[in-house]
Design an enzyme around this catalytic site. Sequence first.
Site, PDB file in Angstrom:
ATOM      1  N   GLY A   1       0.813  -1.209   0.000  1.00  0.00           N
ATOM      2  CA  GLY A   1       0.000   0.000   0.000  1.00  0.00           C
ATOM      3  C   GLY A   1       0.844   1.254   0.000  1.00  0.00           C
ATOM      4  N   SER A   2       0.343   2.274   0.718  1.00  0.00           N
ATOM      5  CA  SER A   2       0.821   3.647   0.546  1.00  0.00           C
ATOM      6  C   SER A   2       2.282   3.865   0.893  1.00  0.00           C
ATOM      7  CB  SER A   2      -0.020   4.587   1.403  1.00  0.00           C
ATOM      8  OG  SER A   2      -1.369   4.404   1.070  1.00  0.00           O
ATOM      9  N   THR A   3       2.903   2.961   1.636  1.00  0.00           N
ATOM     10  CA  THR A   3       4.327   3.166   1.898  1.00  0.00           C
ATOM     11  C   THR A   3       5.104   3.245   0.585  1.00  0.00           C
ATOM     12  OG1 THR A   3       4.412   0.793   2.285  1.00  0.00           O
ATOM     13  CG2 THR A   3       4.479   2.206   4.215  1.00  0.00           C
TER      14      THR A   3
ATOM     15  N   LYS B   1       4.355   5.020  -1.845  1.00  0.00           N
ATOM     16  CA  LYS B   1       4.355   6.401  -2.349  1.00  0.00           C
ATOM     17  C   LYS B   1       5.682   7.068  -2.067  1.00  0.00           C
ATOM     18  CE  LYS B   1      -0.593   6.887  -2.066  1.00  0.00           C
ATOM     19  NZ  LYS B   1      -1.585   6.783  -0.992  1.00  0.00           N
TER      20      LYS B   1
END
Lengths: 585, 373
Positions: free
Chosen positions: A280-282, A284
């Site tokens: 997921g967002s890690t 980014k």
Amino acid sequence: MTEPRQNGLRDTDQRPIRLEGTRSRALDVARNRLLMAGAVFGLAFFIVAVRVIDLTAFAQVPRAGLVNDAPRPVVARGDIRDRNGVLLATSLPTASVFADPREIIDPEGAADKLVAVFPELNRDRLAAKLAEDRRFVWIRRNLVPDEQHAVNLLGIPGVGFVGEERRVYPQGNVAAHVLGLTNVDGQGVAGVEQSFNNRLGDGDGVRLSIDLRIQNAMREELQAAVREFRAIGAAGLVLDTRTGELLATVSLPDFDPNAPGANEDVRRFNRVTTGVYEMGSTFKLFTIAMGLDTGTTSLRGGYDASKPLKVARHRISDYHAKNRWLSVPEILVYSSNIGAAQMAMQVGGERQRDYLGRLGLLSRASIELPEVGAPLRPSPWRDINTMTVSFGHGIAVSPLQLTQAVAAVVNGGILRPTTILSLDGAPPPAGERVFSASTSRQMRALMRLVVRYGTGRNAEVAGYKVGGKTGTAEKLIAGRYRRDKRISSFVGAFPIDAPRYVVLAVIDEPKGNKRTYNYATGGWVAAPVVGAVVRRMAPMLGIAPVMDDESEPVQYRTKKAREAALRVAIGKTIARIRGSQLASN
Amino acid sequence: MAFPRTDTSLISRWWWTVDRWTLAAVLMIAGIGIVLTMAASPAVAERIGLDTFYFARRQSVYVPLALAVMFVTSLLSPKGVRRCCVIGCAIALALTIATLFVGPEVKGATRWIRIGGLSLQPSEFLKPTFAVVSAWFICASRQEQGFPGYFIATGLLMLCAAALLSQPDVGTTILIAGTWAVQIFLAGLPMILVVLVVLMFFGGALGAYFSFAHVRARVDHFLDPAVGEGYQIGRALEAFRSGGLFGRGPGEGRVKEQLPDAHADFIFAVAGEEFGLVVCLILVGLFAFVVLHGFGRALKDNNLFVVLAATSLLAQFGMQALFNMASTTHLIPPKGTTLPFISYGGSATIALAWTMGMVLALTRQRPDSGGER
């Protein structure tokens, strides 16, 4: 029967002469023969005496293990210690009991007696074993001294002991997955025991990079989180960004390597190295770092996140949707999928793959453990994949790989191979540059903003300037993403100005509770774990807190107030970075 | 000495006529036996769940009792010895046969019989009484024309052997047969027949090998290097090796913890391990001295019955010691015989005391015994 007279004969006076002659002849014969018998006996005693001299005075050194069954203190397998020398695995001499069935006189009786000492043995199977026509069968391995004594008291001929050693893990479950296991023959079959089997088997010790204190802190905090959020598992890592040494690696649920038989396979699974997850967002962090590093965008740049992106049949939307144009720092702080996807498209799929490849996210992690899982990557890698990978979906990596790559983002841009062995002060491997130092500096500033103003606020530790990024990914189960089954994570680095350590916490399938307003996102369940671990480990490692205006926690009454404060902070950050760049030029 | 030669009381006469050298040697063997039983038996007693000093305590009662038996027996005249043995042999043979029907089975053999709360092994008493009775018959046959002493003695031997082999007790059978063989050898059996008897012995041994499983197992273990040394023998040999010249020290031995019969059949190995070569040689020397000194004493006697009886009793004693020591040191296959006066055992110790008491009685200086002593 008539008794003979004094000299043993009747009627002596009637036939004196003949009898006297017979008597003396008989006596002469008897005396001659007696001398011969005496010689034979003398010779026999002499032979026995010579034999005794031969046995005692001219015998070789007694063969060990027959008469002297005292355990020999020769322990072959080396110890495993943590970086501070704390014992994690060692071998103790024990005795194992065996039988020579051909010397067992009464297999049934012997089995009865042995089962009285070892009730866990199957009597009939043991009796059958003892009746086999073989010279050697094991009865039971690794006895405790009491059991050995009890077997000795049975006094069964044909039963003997062999000195062996038993692997003992004094710390129990704490570093179980790293240490691994040995089988009953003392061969490593998992973890460090397996990967360094030869070295340990030669009696050499292995010193791990693990710091047991930090390992223990990480394990306790993860256990607390698993309990609180009723998660099915968790993983945690602490990595030294300058050397690549792992200070802690925890996978829950874990097992007791001292009692390997009692552990189900699910406990033996190492989530840190074997498990691969959509993080997921890690991710980014990598997307923005690429954007900055390639010059595709800058901290002043931004993307329109006013409405969800529609690509082919897919729809990309934001969880914390702001429905407006977002600056690059805001994209990270508010974790905007829409912004990240657009940025990744601008960087381009090819360059994205190149960066991810150099960050070690597309191939199996290199670590001195046998249990390493291969990442799952999109194939073919289309635009839609470029977009989803930018926010950590459609690609599954191990927590170890993620931590390693984040370390490269924050440590000045250099990816170093991760190791489980203590470098013991030796210079770390040079590593490979992935990002420029400037990109790394900007990323650190942005990660700090995430913890100060964004989704990672629960990881804040006063005085230690934690920076990081949350991640919450829905798990893909049977082809469908499930909103109720998530991987929630937080990856942090501290002190963020010159990060020494990257700390990752991953919680598998947490369930929100009252305290978290039913949220089970990375910010709610994983960020507090990282904060707690940092709070515990920093003093252990002698890192002093720095108290300045940033060290005070700030409470904002409204979301708006916080957003405004963030905008101010972004401005200050950009100015500071520009200033330092000017100064360094 | 405490007894002046002019004192003609019973004890004084005994003291001046008895073979004091043999008496001293036997007393020394018995003394060493008590020490070794103390050393070897506690480990065995603990292993089978008895009080630690169970065997040691019992043996320290048996030995004084045995010495008393030996003393009283040694007071007998040759005639008295013979009378006792004729009666004793009949009783012992009857009891030996009785064990086959009423005796409890111990370790696969019925050798014991309970009489009034006392457990005894009649075969132990059959050995010396047979020797004396058989000596008497053979002597009579030698000195009295037409008396079928040889046949009676041989028939008695067959009867005893049959009873003993039914128990089965091959060790005692061999001892009794050996005693008989020594007697007919001394009585002047033609050399050709001596060779025949030796062949018969081998025949008997082969017969035992093929008809008794435990004998076959023991001999196979002895002969077949692939089968390896039997467990007990292997341990016994290790004990000697680890004992060395002076032993590991009293109580420091380990073999007694591993051998079920450390206090009985394998006590010589305990002696070797704990007290070493020197004590072992002293023991061998003492046994050899008793036998050879006794032979020397018999050599000078003029009474054929005395010569035959004393020699065969001594031969029995010597063979038993030799069989035990030779099998413990792996010179011959294990026989299951005990070491006289050293191994634990009530019946055996008292029967041996009786044996030696008779030897002392027979070799006492008598007006008709001849020779200067």
